[in-house]
Design a protein around this motif. Structure first.
Motif, PDB file in Angstrom:
ATOM      1  N   THR A 214      25.180  -1.995   2.328  1.00  0.00           N
ATOM      2  CA  THR A 214      23.976  -2.307   1.563  1.00  0.00           C
ATOM      3  C   THR A 214      22.910  -2.893   2.483  1.00  0.00           C
ATOM      4  O   THR A 214      23.233  -3.468   3.529  1.00  0.00           O
ATOM      5  N   ALA A 215      21.661  -2.736   2.050  1.00  0.00           N
ATOM      6  CA  ALA A 215      20.548  -3.411   2.720  1.00  0.00           C
ATOM      7  C   ALA A 215      20.055  -4.595   1.898  1.00  0.00           C
ATOM      8  O   ALA A 215      19.192  -5.352   2.351  1.00  0.00           O
ATOM      9  N   GLU A 216      20.622  -4.741   0.706  1.00  0.00           N
ATOM     10  CA  GLU A 216      20.198  -5.836  -0.175  1.00  0.00           C
ATOM     11  C   GLU A 216      20.492  -7.178   0.495  1.00  0.00           C
ATOM     12  O   GLU A 216      21.597  -7.422   0.983  1.00  0.00           O
ATOM     13  N   GLY A 217      19.499  -8.037   0.486  1.00  0.00           N
ATOM     14  CA  GLY A 217      19.651  -9.359   1.082  1.00  0.00           C
ATOM     15  C   GLY A 217      19.355  -9.391   2.567  1.00  0.00           C
ATOM     16  O   GLY A 217      18.951 -10.428   3.095  1.00  0.00           O
ATOM     17  N   ALA A 383       8.200   1.332   6.086  1.00  0.00           N
ATOM     18  CA  ALA A 383       7.948   0.038   5.462  1.00  0.00           C
ATOM     19  C   ALA A 383       7.059  -0.830   6.341  1.00  0.00           C
ATOM     20  O   ALA A 383       6.092  -1.444   5.862  1.00  0.00           O
ATOM     21  N   LEU A 384       7.356  -0.885   7.633  1.00  0.00           N
ATOM     22  CA  LEU A 384       6.553  -1.734   8.520  1.00  0.00           C
ATOM     23  C   LEU A 384       5.140  -1.206   8.695  1.00  0.00           C
ATOM     24  O   LEU A 384       4.184  -1.979   8.776  1.00  0.00           O
ATOM     25  N   ALA A 385       5.007   0.119   8.758  1.00  0.00           N
ATOM     26  CA  ALA A 385       3.663   0.689   8.863  1.00  0.00           C
ATOM     27  C   ALA A 385       2.858   0.388   7.605  1.00  0.00           C
ATOM     28  O   ALA A 385       1.663   0.035   7.685  1.00  0.00           O
ATOM     29  N   ASP A 386       3.491   0.494   6.439  1.00  0.00           N
ATOM     30  CA  ASP A 386       2.800   0.198   5.183  1.00  0.00           C
ATOM     31  C   ASP A 386       2.387  -1.271   5.118  1.00  0.00           C
ATOM     32  O   ASP A 386       1.259  -1.590   4.713  1.00  0.00           O
ATOM     33  N   ILE A 387       3.294  -2.166   5.504  1.00  0.00           N
ATOM     34  CA  ILE A 387       2.984  -3.600   5.468  1.00  0.00           C
ATOM     35  C   ILE A 387       1.850  -3.922   6.432  1.00  0.00           C
ATOM     36  O   ILE A 387       0.936  -4.701   6.113  1.00  0.00           O
ATOM     37  N   ALA A 388       1.870  -3.307   7.606  1.00  0.00           N
ATOM     38  CA  ALA A 388       0.790  -3.536   8.584  1.00  0.00           C
ATOM     39  C   ALA A 388      -0.557  -3.097   8.025  1.00  0.00           C
ATOM     40  O   ALA A 388      -1.600  -3.676   8.368  1.00  0.00           O
ATOM     41  N   ASN A 389      -0.521  -2.105   7.148  1.00  0.00           N
ATOM     42  CA  ASN A 389      -1.769  -1.589   6.570  1.00  0.00           C
ATOM     43  C   ASN A 389      -2.077  -2.188   5.207  1.00  0.00           C
ATOM     44  O   ASN A 389      -2.898  -1.642   4.468  1.00  0.00           O
ATOM     45  N   GLY A 390      -1.397  -3.293   4.862  1.00  0.00           N
ATOM     46  CA  GLY A 390      -1.797  -4.072   3.697  1.00  0.00           C
ATOM     47  C   GLY A 390      -0.935  -3.949   2.464  1.00  0.00           C
ATOM     48  O   GLY A 390      -1.244  -4.575   1.438  1.00  0.00           O
ATOM     49  N   ALA A 391       0.157  -3.202   2.496  1.00  0.00           N
ATOM     50  CA  ALA A 391       1.018  -3.076   1.320  1.00  0.00           C
ATOM     51  C   ALA A 391       1.675  -4.414   0.984  1.00  0.00           C
ATOM     52  O   ALA A 391       1.895  -5.257   1.866  1.00  0.00           O
ATOM     53  N   ASP A 392       2.002  -4.597  -0.288  1.00  0.00           N
ATOM     54  CA  ASP A 392       2.649  -5.831  -0.720  1.00  0.00           C
ATOM     55  C   ASP A 392       4.006  -5.971  -0.015  1.00  0.00           C
ATOM     56  O   ASP A 392       4.836  -5.053  -0.041  1.00  0.00           O
ATOM     57  N   VAL A 393       4.233  -7.110   0.597  1.00  0.00           N
ATOM     58  CA  VAL A 393       5.428  -7.309   1.414  1.00  0.00           C
ATOM     59  C   VAL A 393       6.700  -7.222   0.576  1.00  0.00           C
ATOM     60  O   VAL A 393       7.637  -6.474   0.901  1.00  0.00           O
ATOM     61  N   ALA A 394       6.751  -7.980  -0.510  1.00  0.00           N
ATOM     62  CA  ALA A 394       7.971  -8.029  -1.322  1.00  0.00           C
ATOM     63  C   ALA A 394       8.294  -6.667  -1.930  1.00  0.00           C
ATOM     64  O   ALA A 394       9.437  -6.200  -1.881  1.00  0.00           O
ATOM     65  N   ASP A 395       7.280  -6.033  -2.508  1.00  0.00           N
ATOM     66  CA  ASP A 395       7.511  -4.716  -3.125  1.00  0.00           C
ATOM     67  C   ASP A 395       7.986  -3.698  -2.088  1.00  0.00           C
ATOM     68  O   ASP A 395       8.891  -2.896  -2.353  1.00  0.00           O
ATOM     69  N   THR A 396       7.376  -3.736  -0.913  1.00  0.00           N
ATOM     70  CA  THR A 396       7.698  -2.745   0.122  1.00  0.00           C
ATOM     71  C   THR A 396       9.118  -2.943   0.649  1.00  0.00           C
ATOM     72  O   THR A 396       9.874  -1.972   0.798  1.00  0.00           O
ATOM     73  N   LEU A 397       9.487  -4.181   0.921  1.00  0.00           N
ATOM     74  CA  LEU A 397      10.827  -4.441   1.443  1.00  0.00           C
ATOM     75  C   LEU A 397      11.894  -4.213   0.375  1.00  0.00           C
ATOM     76  O   LEU A 397      12.995  -3.728   0.679  1.00  0.00           O
ATOM     77  N   ASP A 398      11.587  -4.552  -0.879  1.00  0.00           N
ATOM     78  CA  ASP A 398      12.537  -4.261  -1.966  1.00  0.00           C
ATOM     79  C   ASP A 398      12.781  -2.757  -2.081  1.00  0.00           C
ATOM     80  O   ASP A 398      13.926  -2.296  -2.221  1.00  0.00           O
ATOM     81  N   ALA A 399      11.707  -1.991  -2.024  1.00  0.00           N
ATOM     82  CA  ALA A 399      11.839  -0.543  -2.147  1.00  0.00           C
ATOM     83  C   ALA A 399      12.611   0.040  -0.964  1.00  0.00           C
ATOM     84  O   ALA A 399      13.439   0.947  -1.133  1.00  0.00           O
ATOM     85  N   ALA A 400      12.355  -0.481   0.226  1.00  0.00           N
ATOM     86  CA  ALA A 400      13.064  -0.004   1.418  1.00  0.00           C
ATOM     87  C   ALA A 400      14.550  -0.322   1.329  1.00  0.00           C
ATOM     88  O   ALA A 400      15.403   0.515   1.659  1.00  0.00           O
ATOM     89  N   ALA A 401      14.875  -1.536   0.884  1.00  0.00           N
ATOM     90  CA  ALA A 401      16.284  -1.925   0.733  1.00  0.00           C
ATOM     91  C   ALA A 401      16.977  -1.035  -0.293  1.00  0.00           C
ATOM     92  O   ALA A 401      18.124  -0.606  -0.096  1.00  0.00           O
ATOM     93  N   ASP A 402      16.286  -0.738  -1.399  1.00  0.00           N
ATOM     94  CA  ASP A 402      16.860   0.136  -2.425  1.00  0.00           C
ATOM     95  C   ASP A 402      17.108   1.538  -1.877  1.00  0.00           C
ATOM     96  O   ASP A 402      18.159   2.158  -2.150  1.00  0.00           O
TER      97      ASP A 402
END
Length: 416
Positions: A214-217, A383-402
């Motif tokens: 898992t990537a969760e956590g 995920a990192l490219a999206d975050i660098a360009n302003g995406a919501d951190v929590a939503d992006t990392l949650d989606a990546a982990a899922d």
């Protein structure tokens, strides 16, 4: 005269018989187009072929960009070579998929090799590298002096607060367009290789390495969220450019555009030649120890090989210090052993890039050792490219982990 002629003829026949008896071993390599690299690998092959009468290695080289796809296609078609070249983090996927078999060599010969050069999956050695690569924080001593900054060491790297204070000082000086160049012009494997060590130093990871199920956590826990906020802040607060022209990556530091550059030993010599006061600093410690990436290209034996003992014999032959030093001198990468490093121009004790050897020995962490890495790397990059360009951190990392966890489940845990 007749005796001499007979003896000479017998010797020629024996030599010809031995040559004919050599069993051909096929080898695929990713270095097509690199003349220096090709010259060295062809020399090793020629030396091996001449050193014994049982095996003859024949090389086929591919452009690096097309190499992995060629191997996958070869595996599907059932025509893989005896000896494979494999990028270290990709090896577990190829082993799990049945492309490779364990590498049976005298492991005492690799006891002193840097950890990142050893490709181990499920407790077995599958591949071994003739070099490694390391990333450092590149700057100039004159910059550190002008900005009043402590020079960090392996024993006392900068803390997160010290690193950010250094970026603040560079930004406030008005001397640079940006304080920090993380290398955003580079894509693909650069992201997990260069940037996941920051995440790991925060205490997170691409996947939970305790189970690899898992990537969760790991990718969306508190530590990862702190990393994501810090990562985004580099760009929103003007410390680094979120997008970058490749020319700026190649020449921006030399042009004085950046105070600090996150870059590898492969670019170090050119920078040193331009600026003799260049220094290569260890990674900052973001709370869970300083980390950098490890593992480069390695050699292994394909599962299709009918002569694994011959393939292993060639790989073991290639592990001689002279060849390790030749690769280092030729293409600038880190020799795997202290004895080979001592034979090189730049990595010998006191050499201009000797610090990279210690960085690899003390700070390096291999990317997640799992067949699922090939998917995880792409998810992490996006995920990192999206975050660098302003995406919501929590939503992006949650989606990546899922996404990563779903892929692991879809593939039955990848054998873990």
């Amino acid at each position: 005269m007749k005796v001499f002629t007979f003896a000479a003829s017998a010797a020629i026949l024996a030599w010809a018989s031995a040559a004919q008896a050599q069993t051909t071993l096929t080898m695929w390599y990713h270095g097509a187009g690199n003349e220096v690299e090709s010259k060295i690998i062809n020399q090793i092959i020629a030396d091996f072929n001449a050193s014994q009468s049982e095996w003859k290695v024949e090389l086929q080289s591919f452009p690096q960009a097309a190499y992995n796809d060629s191997v996958v296609a070869g595996a599907l078609a059932g025509n893989l070579p005896d000896i494979l070249d494999v990028d270290g983090p990709v090896m577990p996927n190829w082993a799990w998929a049945g492309y490779m078999q364990p590498l049976t060599i005298d492991e005492s010969k690799i006891a002193d090799f840097l950890p990142g050069t050893k490709g181990v999956w499920n407790g077995q050695l599958y591949s071994i590298g003739l070099w490694d690569a390391a990333v450092a924080l590149v700057t100039r001593q004159s910059y550190l002096d002008e900005l009043g900054l402590r020079t960090p060491t392996l024993e006392q790297p900068w803390t997160k607060d010290e690193f950010m204070a250094a970026l603040d000082a560079a930004k406030a000086s008005g001397k640079f367009e940006y304080a920090f160049d993380p290398g955003m012009a580079w894509t693909g494997e650069w992201y997990p290789y260069a940037f996941s060590p920051f995440l790991q130093s925060f205490g997170g990871d691409i996947v939970d390495r305790s189970t690899y199920k898992t990537a969760e956590g790991a990718l969306n826990g508190d530590a990862a969220m702190a990393f994501g906020e810090w990562w985004q802040g580099l760009f929103t607060n003007g410390y680094a450019p979120a997008t970058q022209d490749p020319a700026d990556r190649d020449g921006g530091f030399a042009a004085g555009k950046y105070a600090f550059s996150w870059n590898g030993n492969w670019a170090a010599l050119n920078t040193l030649q331009q600026f003799p006061d260049t220094v290569f600093l260890p990674a900052p410690d973001f709370g869970n120890g300083p980390k950098i990436g490890a593992a480069s290209w390695q050699f292994g034996v394909s599962a299709r090989s009918q002569h694994p003992e011959g393939a292993a014999a060639f790989i073991e032959f290639a592990l001689q210090d002279q060849y390790l030093a030749d690769f280092s001198n030729g293409i600038g990468l880190i020799p795997p052993t202290p004895t080979a490093a001592a034979m090189t121009e730049h990595y010998k004790p006191g050499g201009a890039m000797a610090g990279f050897f210690e960085l690899s020995a003390q700070q390096a962490l291999v990317r997640p050792v799992t067949p699922g890495y090939v998917v995880q790397a792409k998810v992490f990059e996006k995920a990192l490219a999206d975050i660098a360009n302003g995406a919501d951190v929590a939503d992006t990392l949650d989606a990546a982990a899922d996404e990563i966890t779903a892929d692991i489940e879809k593939n039955g845990g990848y054998g873990h």
